[in-house]
Design a protein around this motif. Structure first.
Motif, mmCIF file in Angstrom:
data_model
loop_
_atom_site.group_PDB
_atom_site.id
_atom_site.type_symbol
_atom_site.label_atom_id
_atom_site.label_comp_id
_atom_site.label_asym_id
_atom_site.label_seq_id
_atom_site.Cartn_x
_atom_site.Cartn_y
_atom_site.Cartn_z
ATOM 1 N N GLY A 309 0.799 -1.219 0.000
ATOM 2 C CA GLY A 309 0.000 0.000 0.000
ATOM 3 C C GLY A 309 0.830 1.266 0.000
ATOM 4 O O GLY A 309 0.372 2.320 -0.451
ATOM 5 N N VAL A 310 2.059 1.176 0.482
ATOM 6 C CA VAL A 310 2.949 2.342 0.483
ATOM 7 C C VAL A 310 3.436 2.662 -0.923
ATOM 8 O O VAL A 310 3.773 3.802 -1.226
ATOM 9 C CB VAL A 310 4.147 2.084 1.428
ATOM 10 N N LYS A 311 3.441 1.664 -1.809
ATOM 11 C CA LYS A 311 4.004 1.833 -3.156
ATOM 12 C C LYS A 311 2.982 1.464 -4.232
ATOM 13 O O LYS A 311 3.201 0.534 -5.017
ATOM 14 C CB LYS A 311 5.264 0.979 -3.304
ATOM 15 N N PRO A 312 1.868 2.197 -4.305
ATOM 16 C CA PRO A 312 0.831 1.840 -5.293
ATOM 17 C C PRO A 312 1.306 1.970 -6.732
ATOM 18 O O PRO A 312 0.736 1.337 -7.626
ATOM 19 C CB PRO A 312 -0.305 2.823 -4.979
ATOM 20 N N SER A 352 3.180 4.559 17.404
ATOM 21 C CA SER A 352 3.705 5.646 16.570
ATOM 22 C C SER A 352 4.199 5.118 15.222
ATOM 23 O O SER A 352 4.027 5.775 14.186
ATOM 24 C CB SER A 352 4.834 6.386 17.296
ATOM 25 N N GLU A 353 4.789 3.917 15.226
ATOM 26 C CA GLU A 353 5.260 3.339 13.968
ATOM 27 C C GLU A 353 4.087 2.987 13.057
ATOM 28 O O GLU A 353 4.132 3.211 11.841
ATOM 29 C CB GLU A 353 6.105 2.092 14.259
ATOM 30 N N LEU A 354 3.041 2.441 13.638
ATOM 31 C CA LEU A 354 1.845 2.135 12.843
ATOM 32 C C LEU A 354 1.199 3.402 12.299
ATOM 33 O O LEU A 354 0.740 3.432 11.152
ATOM 34 C CB LEU A 354 0.846 1.356 13.700
ATOM 35 N N ALA A 355 1.162 4.448 13.128
ATOM 36 C CA ALA A 355 0.567 5.713 12.689
ATOM 37 C C ALA A 355 1.332 6.287 11.491
ATOM 38 O O ALA A 355 0.726 6.810 10.541
ATOM 39 C CB ALA A 355 0.548 6.712 13.836
ATOM 40 N N LYS A 356 2.638 6.180 11.508
ATOM 41 C CA LYS A 356 3.453 6.649 10.372
ATOM 42 C C LYS A 356 3.114 5.864 9.109
ATOM 43 O O LYS A 356 2.962 6.433 8.023
ATOM 44 C CB LYS A 356 4.944 6.497 10.699
ATOM 45 N N LEU A 357 3.010 4.542 9.261
ATOM 46 C CA LEU A 357 2.702 3.684 8.114
ATOM 47 C C LEU A 357 1.313 3.989 7.566
ATOM 48 O O LEU A 357 1.121 4.107 6.344
ATOM 49 C CB LEU A 357 2.800 2.218 8.535
ATOM 50 N N GLN A 358 0.339 4.137 8.443
ATOM 51 C CA GLN A 358 -1.031 4.439 8.017
ATOM 52 C C GLN A 358 -1.084 5.733 7.218
ATOM 53 O O GLN A 358 -1.726 5.806 6.153
ATOM 54 C CB GLN A 358 -1.945 4.549 9.250
ATOM 55 N N TYR A 359 -0.416 6.744 7.746
ATOM 56 C CA TYR A 359 -0.473 8.053 7.082
ATOM 57 C C TYR A 359 0.216 7.999 5.716
ATOM 58 O O TYR A 359 -0.260 8.594 4.749
ATOM 59 C CB TYR A 359 0.166 9.130 7.967
ATOM 60 N N GLN A 360 1.317 7.260 5.667
ATOM 61 C CA GLN A 360 2.037 7.129 4.404
ATOM 62 C C GLN A 360 1.167 6.451 3.351
ATOM 63 O O GLN A 360 1.115 6.885 2.191
ATOM 64 C CB GLN A 360 3.314 6.315 4.644
ATOM 65 N N ILE A 361 0.460 5.399 3.743
ATOM 66 C CA ILE A 361 -0.427 4.711 2.798
ATOM 67 C C ILE A 361 -1.566 5.634 2.362
ATOM 68 O O ILE A 361 -1.890 5.727 1.170
ATOM 69 C CB ILE A 361 -0.994 3.425 3.426
ATOM 70 N N LEU A 362 -2.164 6.343 3.309
ATOM 71 C CA LEU A 362 -3.277 7.238 3.007
ATOM 72 C C LEU A 362 -2.853 8.322 2.020
ATOM 73 O O LEU A 362 -3.548 8.580 1.027
ATOM 74 C CB LEU A 362 -3.806 7.861 4.302
ATOM 75 N N ASN A 364 -0.259 8.309 -0.054
ATOM 76 C CA ASN A 364 0.193 7.773 -1.337
ATOM 77 C C ASN A 364 -0.958 7.238 -2.191
ATOM 78 O O ASN A 364 -0.893 7.282 -3.416
ATOM 79 C CB ASN A 364 1.218 6.664 -1.111
ATOM 80 N N ILE A 365 -2.018 6.736 -1.557
ATOM 81 C CA ILE A 365 -3.119 6.177 -2.337
ATOM 82 C C ILE A 365 -4.112 7.261 -2.761
ATOM 83 O O ILE A 365 -4.902 7.057 -3.692
ATOM 84 C CB ILE A 365 -3.841 5.053 -1.547
ATOM 85 N N GLU A 392 -7.598 14.315 11.059
ATOM 86 C CA GLU A 392 -7.413 15.758 11.272
ATOM 87 C C GLU A 392 -6.174 16.253 10.551
ATOM 88 O O GLU A 392 -6.201 17.292 9.874
ATOM 89 C CB GLU A 392 -7.286 16.050 12.772
ATOM 90 N N ARG A 393 -5.079 15.531 10.691
ATOM 91 C CA ARG A 393 -3.832 15.932 10.026
ATOM 92 C C ARG A 393 -3.989 15.879 8.511
ATOM 93 O O ARG A 393 -3.573 16.805 7.796
ATOM 94 C CB ARG A 393 -2.689 15.008 10.465
ATOM 95 N N PHE A 394 -4.609 14.807 8.004
ATOM 96 C CA PHE A 394 -4.750 14.649 6.554
ATOM 97 C C PHE A 394 -5.587 15.772 5.953
ATOM 98 O O PHE A 394 -5.260 16.310 4.886
ATOM 99 C CB PHE A 394 -5.377 13.291 6.244
ATOM 100 N N LEU A 395 -6.657 16.143 6.628
ATOM 101 C CA LEU A 395 -7.504 17.227 6.124
ATOM 102 C C LEU A 395 -6.771 18.560 6.111
ATOM 103 O O LEU A 395 -6.958 19.376 5.204
ATOM 104 C CB LEU A 395 -8.779 17.323 6.960
ATOM 105 N N LYS A 396 -5.924 18.793 7.096
ATOM 106 C CA LYS A 396 -5.141 20.035 7.140
ATOM 107 C C LYS A 396 -4.116 20.095 6.017
ATOM 108 O O LYS A 396 -3.836 21.167 5.472
ATOM 109 C CB LYS A 396 -4.424 20.149 8.491
ATOM 110 N N GLU A 397 -3.564 18.923 5.666
ATOM 111 C CA GLU A 397 -2.461 18.891 4.709
ATOM 112 C C GLU A 397 -2.886 18.549 3.286
ATOM 113 O O GLU A 397 -2.060 18.542 2.380
ATOM 114 C CB GLU A 397 -1.407 17.879 5.190
ATOM 115 N N THR A 398 -4.190 18.278 3.073
ATOM 116 C CA THR A 398 -4.658 17.846 1.757
ATOM 117 C C THR A 398 -5.806 18.746 1.311
ATOM 118 O O THR A 398 -6.938 18.625 1.786
ATOM 119 C CB THR A 398 -5.118 16.365 1.817
#
Length: 428
Positions: A309-312, A352-362, A364-365, A392-398
């Motif tokens: 998911g990180v590399k679609p 925190s590691e999972l949160a980083k991965l989740q955000y990266q997938i979100l 990138n996709i 919240e972070r995604f909406l602020k940055e997207t």
């Protein structure tokens, strides 16, 4: 593996201790450990092993407290497996209807399976001491032990996130989970399938909000469900069933189910929109097999591939989708009652590691979603770091992302579903 269960004279307590050893000392998930250790057992013996192993994971601090109270020094190294055999014996005495003498005798005989006969006396002595002292030990545990039956880091996090609800979350986590079914409405309505269940002596309750959801009053083995092999019904938690409804798939649309294994949500999407063009992607090649198995049983069609998911860009080939369901990899802290080993395999630092991965997938996709399209972000977590704070972070940055409706955070409930989070986003 220390113990092989292929022998006809296998000792079930030894098998249980091997499963617990694999989970707690090797970090294997309980589900995988059970598959590895019970694949040669008959249904009755497998059910007993599952009952004991799941039970130990639920009440692990209590059983550990009793063993530590009864032993001068812990068993370590090559003898560590016998520590878990003691757990099995004590769990049986406290939580099952197995007669006490049988619990002791079968557990002591389990020592032979591990070729540790010199420790038979120790095991026998500890168990018989527990029988004499169990009432006093139970009082000591209630006064001094970890009666939440959860790791301290998790308690700290949910107290912070849910100051008024944390105790209810803990209480529900410590219960056995309800069994929910999703009725395939291409074949049966929930009401008609409920009638069919009743004809087989299985009582159930229809969910008032979800037209496909039935909760069994008493869980049963899958092979007891009428017309299961014909694809009429799927075992799926109530909260998980909301995913496809929120996505609202339509026939003819290009739909991506990302992090799709084992395929419960993929098949639900296709039950709602059989003519949708669904691509199911997961990074785990073994779990991808489960997607294909579920599609085959339900006689549904989707393209299924192994992908990160990180590399679609490696697998999407520039294709864009009308709808995307992102069931993000998470801590699974919302399904602890269903997978109690999560409490002991997960670490605070994992979040925190999972949160980083989740955000990266979100992030990138998102570029693979068409303008006007819908993305549903989902987790089976109850931790804000993985859920509301991510959105919240995604909406602020997207700039082109819009929240369609308020986010949904389900908490584990005795009569409802597991802990799940949903956010429905549109690309504007």
């Amino acid at each position: 593996m220390v113990f092989k269960s292929q022998s006809k004279s296998y000792n079930l307590r030894a098998i249980c201790s091997q499963v617990v050893f694999d989970v707690l000392d090797k970090g294997v998930s309980l589900s995988n450990a059970l598959v590895q250790c019970t694949n040669k057992l008959n249904d009755k013996d497998r059910a007993l092993v599952q009952e004991i192993c799941f039970g130990i994971m639920r009440v692990l601090p209590e059983i550990e407290f009793y063993i530590q109270s009864l032993m001068v020094k812990p068993l370590t190294g090559k003898n560590r497996i016998i520590h878990y055999l003691l757990m099995v014996g004590i769990y049986q005495i406290v939580y099952t209807r197995v007669p006490e003498h049988a619990s002791v005798g079968d557990t002591v005989n389990g020592v032979i399976s591990f070729r540790k006969t010199a420790l038979k006396g120790l095991v026998n002595g500890v168990l018989r001491s527990f029988l004499r002292e169990q009432d006093a030990l139970k009082q000591q545990f209630l006064a001094k032990g970890n009666t939440t039956l959860h790791p301290s880091w998790f308690i700290k996090r949910i107290k912070h996130a849910y100051p008024d609800q944390w105790q209810a979350i803990i209480d529900n986590n410590n219960q056995k989970p309800p069994m929910w079914l999703r009725v395939n409405q291409q074949h049966y309505s929930a009401q008609d399938y409920q009638t069919l269940l009743l004809q087989h002596g299985i009582t159930s309750t229809i969910d008032v909000k979800l037209p496909t959801a039935l909760r069994l009053d008493v869980p049963v083995a899958i092979n007891k469900l009428p017309k299961f092999t014909e694809g009429v019904v799927t075992v799926q938690d109530r909260s998980a069933q909301h995913a496809a409804y929120l996505l609202d798939p339509q026939n003819g649309e290009a739909i991506l189910d990302l992090c799709a294994a084992p395929g419960g949500k993929t098949t639900h999407i296709l039950e709602l929109a059989p003519q949708a063009n669904v691509l199911a992607v997961d990074i785990d090649s073994e779990r991808v097999k489960r997607i294909n198995e579920n599609l085959s049983r339900l006689k549904l069609n989707a393209d299924v591939i192994v992908g990160d998911g990180v590399k679609p860009e490696q697998w999407a080939k520039g294709k864009k989708f009308d709808r995307i369901l992102l069931d993000a990899p998470c801590s699974a802290t919302g399904v602890i009652r269903r997978h109690p080993d999560i409490k002991w395999l997960r670490r605070d630092s994992d979040i925190s590691e999972l949160a980083k991965l989740q955000y990266q997938i979100l992030v990138n996709i998102w570029s693979y979603l068409k303008v006007g399209g819908t993305l549903v972000y989902a987790t089976c977590s109850i931790l804000p770091e993985e859920n509301s704070l991510q959105i919240e972070r995604f909406l602020k940055e997207t700039n082109d992302a819009k929240l369609v409706e308020p986010v949904i955070q389900y908490l584990p409930s005795e009569e409802e579903g597991d802990g799940f989070f949903y956010a429905k986003l549109n690309k504007i």
